[in-house]
Design a protein around this motif. Structure first.
Motif, PDB file in Angstrom:
ATOM      1  N   SER A  94     -66.600 -22.441  42.155  1.00  0.00           N
ATOM      2  CA  SER A  94     -65.252 -21.911  42.368  1.00  0.00           C
ATOM      3  C   SER A  94     -65.270 -20.382  42.542  1.00  0.00           C
ATOM      4  O   SER A  94     -64.469 -19.846  43.309  1.00  0.00           O
ATOM      5  N   ASN A  98     -63.845 -18.675  45.835  1.00  0.00           N
ATOM      6  CA  ASN A  98     -62.796 -17.671  45.644  1.00  0.00           C
ATOM      7  C   ASN A  98     -63.107 -16.394  46.424  1.00  0.00           C
ATOM      8  O   ASN A  98     -62.258 -15.890  47.164  1.00  0.00           O
ATOM      9  N   GLU A 107     -55.419 -21.135  45.998  1.00  0.00           N
ATOM     10  CA  GLU A 107     -56.136 -22.048  45.116  1.00  0.00           C
ATOM     11  C   GLU A 107     -55.937 -23.509  45.552  1.00  0.00           C
ATOM     12  O   GLU A 107     -56.874 -24.301  45.560  1.00  0.00           O
ATOM     13  N   ARG A 110     -58.227 -24.635  48.300  1.00  0.00           N
ATOM     14  CA  ARG A 110     -59.599 -24.813  47.808  1.00  0.00           C
ATOM     15  C   ARG A 110     -59.740 -26.132  47.070  1.00  0.00           C
ATOM     16  O   ARG A 110     -60.675 -26.898  47.309  1.00  0.00           O
ATOM     17  N   LEU A 111     -58.777 -26.396  46.196  1.00  0.00           N
ATOM     18  CA  LEU A 111     -58.858 -27.623  45.390  1.00  0.00           C
ATOM     19  C   LEU A 111     -58.771 -28.863  46.279  1.00  0.00           C
ATOM     20  O   LEU A 111     -59.477 -29.847  46.078  1.00  0.00           O
ATOM     21  N   GLN A 123     -66.840 -27.936  40.305  1.00  0.00           N
ATOM     22  CA  GLN A 123     -66.399 -26.589  40.681  1.00  0.00           C
ATOM     23  C   GLN A 123     -66.783 -25.504  39.675  1.00  0.00           C
ATOM     24  O   GLN A 123     -66.868 -24.339  40.040  1.00  0.00           O
ATOM     25  N   ASN A 124     -67.009 -25.886  38.420  1.00  0.00           N
ATOM     26  CA  ASN A 124     -67.395 -24.846  37.454  1.00  0.00           C
ATOM     27  C   ASN A 124     -68.895 -24.785  37.209  1.00  0.00           C
ATOM     28  O   ASN A 124     -69.371 -24.119  36.306  1.00  0.00           O
TER      29      ASN A 124
END
Lengths: 223, 291
Positions: A94, A98, A107, A110-111, A123-124
């Protein structure tokens, strides 16, 4: 956006890699470029993307010469084996997406893309801990972030397994159906399963080093 | 010994000033260092430092032959020369596209050679030691405020352009498709780096600038899980080194750059060892589960 190539010739030093190539692609076309290693596929892509310097009056985007063209955000690009990316330094998926978003990309976009590419749950994660297939999807999401009109993919399936390949080609087809122009490089045997509109075969002519002379052929399953 | 360091800290103005300057440099060095490491340009700071030194020695030389007015502020001349060094790196980088490190060797050698020549011509070789290894304890008010202003400017640049800086650093080629002007970025980066290198030079010396920028980042990379976390951890490591290093410098009377870098290296070794031990434990654990 229309892509018009007019007598494009490109050489590395005295080695001619692309010789007198001409073709036109309209918005929504799907071009497959095939050919062996060293036949000039990636070189052609780099000419199209303004990375290789080409002569004026050879490549046009909607009548604008590539050397004067400014609207590069209309392009999405996934390079061969992602070798231009600086690995090893920690960065999460992410975070990367970003910083890669142009102005106005939120956001939500992206999601949505992460969800479509089925990588919402990673994503993390640190980029360096991903598998080849996951990484490829991340780079496709990145290429799609800024809502491109043209998506250029350089041998994107080189390092992924069969299941991921199928998913990848389905995704490309879906994007093409949404009206995005696709330019896809491949040298594998997967071409017969693809739903392309144009195909360009590039040759490394042994009698005349790196000569490309097969013209653009209309083809593919839809025609 | 630690206690006397603390009491002295509040009695001796120069010591407090050195500590605050050190803490500010402790933020600046790894912040820029992170970008330098991502871009695989770990040697660039040393290279620019050598060119900054050319500026300083050139100023000393010009002052020694009578041109005092313009050249008494050798720090600013140092920044200008550092930027020239950056341009030279870019110039040679284009000639050796696949061997980017060659350009740094050329520029660093030129910097070292020119510095030696100007120091000799200025008959100032006596002050060379100070420039090679730095001394944070003798930092004056002017330098202190220069560091403060630099920190302020760099913070603003990062707040405004941080996203773009990170994007270009990770993937220069793709930055174009995000609408980033990569050429402009190179400029901003070189100028910012030149200023930071020049302020670091006084405290750490030309030989140790890269260490301050790169080593805390190298340690943080081993434990960071995201970009943000890695940068924050590198700043923490860096500040820890400044605190312990300054105490060592003061109590043992050794050069500040050297003591701070030594602590940085010790932290790096501790992190690397701990990481290795915890990794091998995990492997043992999984293998015992599977067997």
């Amino acid at each position: 956006m229309q892509i018009y190539i007019n007598n494009l010739t490109f050489a590395y030093g005295i080695k001619t890699v692309i010789n007198n190539l001409s073709f036109t692609l309209n918005q929504g076309d799907y071009l497959v470029i095939k050919g062996k290693n060293g036949s000039g596929k990636t070189t052609l892509i780099k000419c199209l993307l303004g990375i290789n310097d080409v002569k004026s009056n050879t490549i046009f985007y909607d009548d604008v010469d590539v050397n004067l063209f400014k609207q590069w955000t209309k392009f999405g690009y996934v390079s061969q084996s992602f070798d231009d990316f600086n690995y090893e330094f920690p960065i999460t998926v992410s975070e990367l997406l970003n910083v890669s978003s142009a102005k106005g990309v939120d956001e939500q976009t992206r999601l949505k893309l992460l969800d479509q590419m089925k990588i919402f749950n990673i994503q993390n994660q640190n980029i360096n801990s991903l598998s080849g297939g996951q990484l490829q999807r991340v780079f496709i999401v990145r290429a799609m972030l800024n809502n491109p009109k043209i998506l250029i993919l350089d041998e994107p399936t080189a390092s992924i397994d069969k299941q991921n390949k199928e998913f990848f080609y389905e995704t490309v087809e879906r994007l093409n159906e949404e009206g995005i122009t696709i330019i896809l490089i491949t040298h594998s045997d997967e071409i017969e399963n693809l739903n392309y509109s144009h195909i360009l075969t590039m040759h490394r002519d042994t009698s005349n080093d790196y000569k490309v002379r097969i013209p653009l052929q209309k083809g593919g399953h839809t025609l | 010994m630690i206690l006397s360091f603390f009491t002295d800290l509040f009695q001796q103005e120069f010591l407090l000033r050195a500590l605050l300057a050190g803490l500010m440099l402790g933020i600046l060095a790894p912040l820029l260092g992170s970008i330098v490491v991502v871009r695989r340009l770990s040697f660039i700071a040393d290279t620019l430092g050598h060119f900054s030194l050319v500026g300083i020695s050139f100023s000393l030389f010009m002052s020694s032959i009578g041109f005092v007015t313009f050249f008494e502020k050798e720090f600013y001349i140092g920044i200008v020369f550092s930027i020239i060094g950056g341009l030279l790196i870019e110039f040679f980088r284009r000639s050796y596209k696949n061997y980017k490190e060659i350009s740094m060797v050329i520029v660093i050698s030129l910097g070292a050679a020119l510095s030696a020549i100007f120091f000799a011509l200025a008959s100032a070789t006596g002050s060379l030691y100070e420039y090679l290894f730095g001394s944070i304890l003798t930092i004056n008010d002017e330098s202190f405020y220069l560091i403060l202003i630099t920190l302020f400017i760099v913070s603003i640049v990062f707040v405004i352009f941080g996203k773009k800086i990170i994007a270009v650093s990770f993937d220069e080629m793709n930055a174009k498709f995000m609408g980033i002007n990569v050429g402009m970025f190179q400029w901003v980066f070189i100028v910012m780096l030149s200023i930071v290198v020049s302020v670091l030079l006084e405290a750490a010396g030309v030989l140790l600038i890269s260490s301050l920028m790169v080593i805390p980042v190298a340690a943080a990379m081993r434990v960071g899980w995201s970009f943000k976390a890695t940068v924050i951890i590198s700043v923490i490591f860096s500040e820890l080194s400044v605190l312990i290093g300054l105490w060592m410098t003061y109590s043992l009377n050794i050069p500040s750059g050297a003591s701070i870098v030594s602590i940085n290296i010790i932290i790096l070794l501790i992190v690397a060892l701990t990481k290795r031990i915890s990794n091998s434990r995990r492997i043992k654990k999984t293998s015992s589960i599977s067997s």
